[in-house]
Design a protein around this motif. Structure first.
Motif, PDB file in Angstrom:
ATOM      1  N   CYS A   7      46.239  54.990  47.029  1.00 19.70           N
ATOM      2  CA  CYS A   7      46.423  53.898  46.077  1.00 19.70           C
ATOM      3  C   CYS A   7      45.248  52.949  46.248  1.00 19.70           C
ATOM      4  O   CYS A   7      44.199  53.355  46.756  1.00 19.70           O
ATOM      5  N   TRP A  12      51.218  49.365  49.986  1.00 18.50           N
ATOM      6  CA  TRP A  12      52.554  49.519  49.427  1.00 18.50           C
ATOM      7  C   TRP A  12      52.862  50.948  49.003  1.00 18.50           C
ATOM      8  O   TRP A  12      53.672  51.622  49.633  1.00 18.50           O
ATOM      9  N   ARG A  13      52.220  51.422  47.952  1.00 18.72           N
ATOM     10  CA  ARG A  13      52.591  52.727  47.398  1.00 18.72           C
ATOM     11  C   ARG A  13      52.218  53.895  48.304  1.00 18.72           C
ATOM     12  O   ARG A  13      53.081  54.704  48.674  1.00 18.72           O
ATOM     13  N   GLU A  57      47.342  56.280  40.349  1.00 13.21           N
ATOM     14  CA  GLU A  57      46.933  55.925  38.994  1.00 13.21           C
ATOM     15  C   GLU A  57      45.640  56.627  38.611  1.00 13.21           C
ATOM     16  O   GLU A  57      44.910  57.123  39.476  1.00 13.21           O
ATOM     17  N   PRO A  83      52.763  52.826  38.760  1.00 18.46           N
ATOM     18  CA  PRO A  83      52.049  51.542  38.657  1.00 18.46           C
ATOM     19  C   PRO A  83      52.207  50.685  39.913  1.00 18.46           C
ATOM     20  O   PRO A  83      53.114  50.886  40.717  1.00 18.46           O
ATOM     21  N   ASP A  84      51.318  49.713  40.032  1.00 18.31           N
ATOM     22  CA  ASP A  84      51.306  48.815  41.189  1.00 18.31           C
ATOM     23  C   ASP A  84      52.288  47.668  40.974  1.00 18.31           C
ATOM     24  O   ASP A  84      51.908  46.522  40.783  1.00 18.31           O
ATOM     25  N   GLU A  85      53.580  48.013  40.995  1.00 17.75           N
ATOM     26  CA  GLU A  85      54.609  46.989  40.787  1.00 17.75           C
ATOM     27  C   GLU A  85      55.759  47.119  41.794  1.00 17.75           C
ATOM     28  O   GLU A  85      56.856  46.644  41.553  1.00 17.75           O
ATOM     29  N   TYR A  86      55.471  47.754  42.908  1.00 23.24           N
ATOM     30  CA  TYR A  86      56.480  47.951  43.944  1.00 23.24           C
ATOM     31  C   TYR A  86      55.981  47.419  45.280  1.00 23.24           C
ATOM     32  O   TYR A  86      54.793  47.453  45.560  1.00 23.24           O
ATOM     33  N   ASP A  90      60.134  49.961  48.874  1.00 21.41           N
ATOM     34  CA  ASP A  90      61.043  49.610  47.782  1.00 21.41           C
ATOM     35  C   ASP A  90      61.872  50.848  47.426  1.00 21.41           C
ATOM     36  O   ASP A  90      61.321  51.942  47.268  1.00 21.41           O
TER      37      ASP A  90
END
Length: 109
Positions: A7, A12-13, A57, A83-86, A90
């Motif tokens: 990422c 995060w991801r 992505e 997408p980078d929203e976590y 999570d």
């Protein structure tokens, strides 16, 4: 089988993916990021090591192909479109990772 998750910042991801898939014991798993300030920045060595490379992505795929053209040539490079929203670990991210990655490798229940 050696799995590499990529990422942007490896916070995060891709780090969540590493933690999830290394638990299965059947995979050797690493993660890295494409940005300068990544926790662990992806290198040519990472690319050469991996059997399968999962990017979150399109921009990650483009960066790898641009920076490591020779190394990614012939490699199994898979875009997960996450997408980078976590945040790290999570629950929704974990379920999404398992669902998307299970199309390419065995994911135990």
């Amino acid at each position: 089988m050696k799995l590499l998750f990529i990422c942007s910042r490896n916070k995060w991801r891709s780090l969540t993916a590493e933690k999830i898939f290394e638990q299965y014991g059947m995979y050797d798993v690493r993660s890295a990021g494409t940005e300068e300030n990544a926790r662990i920045k992806v290198t040519a060595g990472h690319i050469g090591w991996a059997d399968k490379i999962f990017v979150m992505e399109k921009k990650h795929e483009q960066r790898l192909k641009s920076r490591f053209h020779q190394e990614v040539n012939g490699k199994c490079l898979i875009r997960l479109d996450i997408p980078d929203e976590y945040l790290f670990m999570d629950e929704d991210l974990i379920e999404l990772l398992k669902a998307r990655v299970s199309e390419y490798i065995e994911v135990p229940d």
